[in-house]
Design a protein around this motif. Structure first.
Motif, PDB file in Angstrom:
ATOM      1  N   LYS A 341       0.836  -1.198   0.000  1.00 53.07           N
ATOM      2  CA  LYS A 341       0.000   0.000   0.000  1.00 53.07           C
ATOM      3  C   LYS A 341       0.873   1.251   0.000  1.00 53.07           C
ATOM      4  CE  LYS A 341      -3.864  -2.267   2.341  1.00 53.07           C
ATOM      5  NZ  LYS A 341      -4.779  -2.255   3.513  1.00 53.07           N
ATOM      6  N   VAL A 342       0.468   2.209  -0.815  1.00 55.14           N
ATOM      7  CA  VAL A 342       1.212   3.468  -0.920  1.00 55.14           C
ATOM      8  C   VAL A 342       0.229   4.623  -0.863  1.00 55.14           C
ATOM      9  CG1 VAL A 342       3.035   2.408  -2.315  1.00 55.14           C
ATOM     10  CG2 VAL A 342       1.084   3.499  -3.450  1.00 55.14           C
ATOM     11  N   ALA A 374       5.706  -6.375  -1.629  1.00 53.31           N
ATOM     12  CA  ALA A 374       5.653  -5.414  -0.524  1.00 53.31           C
ATOM     13  C   ALA A 374       6.949  -5.476   0.272  1.00 53.31           C
ATOM     14  CB  ALA A 374       4.463  -5.709   0.374  1.00 53.31           C
ATOM     15  N   GLY A 375       7.502  -4.317   0.614  1.00 48.31           N
ATOM     16  CA  GLY A 375       8.707  -4.236   1.431  1.00 48.31           C
ATOM     17  C   GLY A 375       8.453  -3.412   2.674  1.00 48.31           C
ATOM     18  N   ASP A 376       9.461  -3.363   3.564  1.00 49.31           N
ATOM     19  CA  ASP A 376       9.294  -2.595   4.794  1.00 49.31           C
ATOM     20  C   ASP A 376       9.234  -1.094   4.512  1.00 49.31           C
ATOM     21  OD1 ASP A 376       9.297  -4.892   6.280  1.00 49.31           O
ATOM     22  OD2 ASP A 376      11.480  -4.858   6.600  1.00 49.31           O
ATOM     23  N   ALA A 377      10.125  -0.619   3.673  1.00 51.14           N
ATOM     24  CA  ALA A 377      10.191   0.817   3.396  1.00 51.14           C
ATOM     25  C   ALA A 377       9.669   1.158   2.008  1.00 51.14           C
ATOM     26  CB  ALA A 377      11.633   1.328   3.541  1.00 51.14           C
ATOM     27  N   ARG A 378       9.861   0.243   1.041  1.00 54.79           N
ATOM     28  CA  ARG A 378       9.449   0.533  -0.326  1.00 54.79           C
ATOM     29  C   ARG A 378       8.812  -0.714  -0.933  1.00 54.79           C
ATOM     30  NH1 ARG A 378      11.492   5.358  -1.701  1.00 54.79           N
ATOM     31  NH2 ARG A 378      10.903   5.119  -3.894  1.00 54.79           N
ATOM     32  N   HIS A 452       3.446   2.807   2.563  1.00 52.86           N
ATOM     33  CA  HIS A 452       2.569   3.563   3.455  1.00 52.86           C
ATOM     34  C   HIS A 452       1.967   2.593   4.466  1.00 52.86           C
ATOM     35  CE1 HIS A 452      -0.418   6.208   5.071  1.00 52.86           C
ATOM     36  NE2 HIS A 452      -1.425   5.477   4.614  1.00 52.86           N
ATOM     37  N   THR A 453       2.237   2.882   5.763  1.00 51.39           N
ATOM     38  CA  THR A 453       1.720   2.034   6.840  1.00 51.39           C
ATOM     39  C   THR A 453       0.790   2.872   7.705  1.00 51.39           C
ATOM     40  OG1 THR A 453       3.796   0.822   6.826  1.00 51.39           O
ATOM     41  CG2 THR A 453       2.321   0.462   8.694  1.00 51.39           C
ATOM     42  N   PRO A 454      -0.529   2.746   7.551  1.00 47.21           N
ATOM     43  CA  PRO A 454      -1.484   3.579   8.322  1.00 47.21           C
ATOM     44  C   PRO A 454      -1.315   3.427   9.810  1.00 47.21           C
ATOM     45  CG  PRO A 454      -2.583   2.417   6.526  1.00 47.21           C
ATOM     46  CD  PRO A 454      -1.200   1.851   6.611  1.00 47.21           C
ATOM     47  N   GLN A 455      -0.993   2.223  10.309  1.00 52.32           N
ATOM     48  CA  GLN A 455      -0.870   2.025  11.757  1.00 52.32           C
ATOM     49  C   GLN A 455       0.274   2.881  12.314  1.00 52.32           C
ATOM     50  OE1 GLN A 455      -1.003  -0.327   9.485  1.00 52.32           O
ATOM     51  NE2 GLN A 455      -2.869  -1.521   9.899  1.00 52.32           N
ATOM     52  N   ARG A 456       1.412   2.900  11.631  1.00 50.56           N
ATOM     53  CA  ARG A 456       2.538   3.688  12.109  1.00 50.56           C
ATOM     54  C   ARG A 456       2.236   5.160  12.070  1.00 50.56           C
ATOM     55  NH1 ARG A 456       7.705   0.701   9.133  1.00 50.56           N
ATOM     56  NH2 ARG A 456       7.462  -1.313  10.194  1.00 50.56           N
ATOM     57  N   GLU A 457       1.527   5.586  11.018  1.00 53.80           N
ATOM     58  CA  GLU A 457       1.180   7.004  10.904  1.00 53.80           C
ATOM     59  C   GLU A 457       0.269   7.417  12.046  1.00 53.80           C
ATOM     60  OE1 GLU A 457      -1.584   8.996   7.796  1.00 53.80           O
ATOM     61  OE2 GLU A 457       0.414   8.998   6.901  1.00 53.80           O
ATOM     62  N   ALA A 458      -0.691   6.536  12.363  1.00 52.05           N
ATOM     63  CA  ALA A 458      -1.611   6.864  13.443  1.00 52.05           C
ATOM     64  C   ALA A 458      -0.917   6.930  14.771  1.00 52.05           C
ATOM     65  CB  ALA A 458      -2.763   5.833  13.470  1.00 52.05           C
TER      66      ALA A 458
END
Length: 461
Positions: A341-342, A374-378, A452-458
């Motif tokens: 997801k991005v 899917a990767g951790d950063a990209r 894009h990681t919504p959980q980390r952003e939140a």
């Protein structure tokens, strides 16, 4: 406004004037003090010698000539009996009274131009005899004229002023020459830049690597900017020429069919239908070209894209599903690993995948594989084909606008904008794209986008 040469020369001149005249002023103040201290030390030393000598020879009659030679020729001597001067040597008679009145045990400058010192010798049994008359000497007064010191001071100060003025003038002249020579490369660069601005794009600023590194660096930087500008202008001219050609082709074809119809060359209804179909296709191609050019113009202008959460796996699956319908005879496989997801514009990212898959289907006859990892950063999107590959000399040009590959890629009349649009859209999403190809084995396009990681952003919020 003064020129930079004038400002630099003036600034250096002011610095030189302040420094040189400052040292001259310090010298003019210090010299009199130094000379005064020198004379004071000499008078003190003479007084010490006189007192020591008279103490050792107590009870004698003083010989004034011997005493005068003992102290120094430029120091006058007055012998006192009480407050009365009984003998004088080396001093004008008219100044004696004032010198005696001003003299004290400490060296002082009398109101007359003398340094004076009084030495008490009372009780030493000293006498002075003159014309058969003997007087007891109770004190000795020493006096030193200040005129020689004043003359020396005047000469030294005058010399300092003259040297300072001469030095200042010379240094100002040198500063003007040095500044002029130092700024000569800038003047040459300015003249050359004016000629470049006047239209001579082949010129570049002169670079003197043996001169000032800062000026050489600036010239190199400006030359690089000129090169970039020339390259950009050449690209724009080539783009306009290519765009004009691409737009003219469908317009010419459509115009030809319409002209044939207007002249009565399409009398049969089937011919007219076929002609209108061809006109519609050319107009459709013209519309597609216009949309692609508009999209490139928007990305070049840096217009913001939508920023929403996009699942690259879903996007890729939809594109592959559509491609299988259009090309049922071709093998198109897709593998999605993880949840890629991005943040981005879903429609534009779909266009990226669609153009890459369409490019592989259009220019090759082999199988096509789409991998989304899917990767951790990209996250990565890879589109592989098993075609004949791209020649190594062509790889640097595949993202250029209106560039078309050779027959090895089986080009079939595309606009030459598909991969250029892919690169523009990927870079607009702060991503990267690269291509690898092996002749006879196939080609791989790889797109990398930030995850894009919504959980980390939140949690960060």
């Amino acid at each position: 406004m003064r020129s930079i040469r004038g400002r630099l020369t003036l600034s250096l001149s002011l610095v030189v004037v302040v420094i040189v005249l400052g040292f001259a002023a310090i010298g003019a103040v210090a010299v009199p003090s130094i000379l005064l201290n020198r004379d004071t030390d000499r008078l003190t030393a003479a007084g010490d010698r006189v007192l020591t000598s008279l103490r050792l020879s107590g009870g004698v009659t003083i010989d004034l000539d011997v005493l005068q030679n003992f102290v120094a020729n430029d120091i006058g001597v007055v012998l006192l009996a009480g407050d009365e001067a009984v003998a004088t040597s080396g001093l004008p008679a008219e100044d004696v009274a004032e010198i005696v009145a001003e003299a004290g045990p400490e060296i002082s400058r009398a109101s007359s131009p003398y340094l004076t010192e009084r030495i008490d010798v009372e009780g030493l049994g000293l006498a002075y005899a003159d014309n058969g008359r003997s007087s007891e000497v109770t004190a000795v007064v020493l006096g030193m004229r200040s005129a020689p010191r004043d003359i020396t001071t005047t000469l030294v100060v005058t010399a300092l002023v003259v040297v300072a003025l001469a030095t200042t003038s010379a240094l100002i002249a040198v500063a003007a020459i040095v500044v002029g020579r130092g700024l000569r490369p800038l003047a040459d660069m300015a003249n050359r830049a004016e000629r470049i601005a006047g239209g001579d794009r082949t010129l570049r600023l002169p670079v003197d690597e043996s001169g000032d590194p800062a000026i050489a660096r600036m010239a190199n930087t400006v030359n690089t900017a000129f090169d970039a500008q020339e390259d950009a202008e050449n690209r724009v001219r080539a783009f306009v020429a290519d765009a004009s050609h691409e737009l003219r082709t469908p317009l010419t074809a459509a115009h030809g069919w319409i002209e044939l119809y207007l002249r009565g060359g399409l009398r049969d209804e089937k011919q007219r239908d076929a002609a209108m179909l061809r006109v519609a296709r050319q107009l459709q191609r013209l519309g597609e070209l216009t949309d692609e050019l508009a999209l490139l113009a928007r990305t070049d202008a840096g217009r913001p894209l939508l920023s929403e959460q996009v699942d690259l796996g879903t996007v890729a699956r939809d594109v592959v599903a559509d491609a299988r319908i259009v090309h049922p005879a071709r093998s198109i496989d897709i593998v999605v690993t993880g949840e890629p997801k991005v943040l981005g514009d879903g429609a534009r990212l779909a266009q990226v995948v669609r153009n890459l898959v369409g490019n592989a289907l259009q220019h090759t006859d082999g199988d096509v594989e789409v991998d989304v990892v899917a990767g951790d950063a990209r996250h990565t999107i890879r589109v592989r084909d098993s075609g004949s590959g791209i020649p190594s000399e062509a790889l640097p040009h595949i993202f250029e606008r209106f560039w078309r590959g050779d027959s090895a890629r089986s080009a079939s009349g595309g606009s030459g904008l598909g991969l250029a649009i892919v690169q523009a859209l990927v870079e607009a999403h702060d991503g990267t794209i690269r291509v690898t190809s092996v002749t006879g084995e196939g080609t791989t396009f790889e797109v990398s986008l930030a995850a894009h990681t919504p959980q980390r952003e939140a949690s960060g919020a």
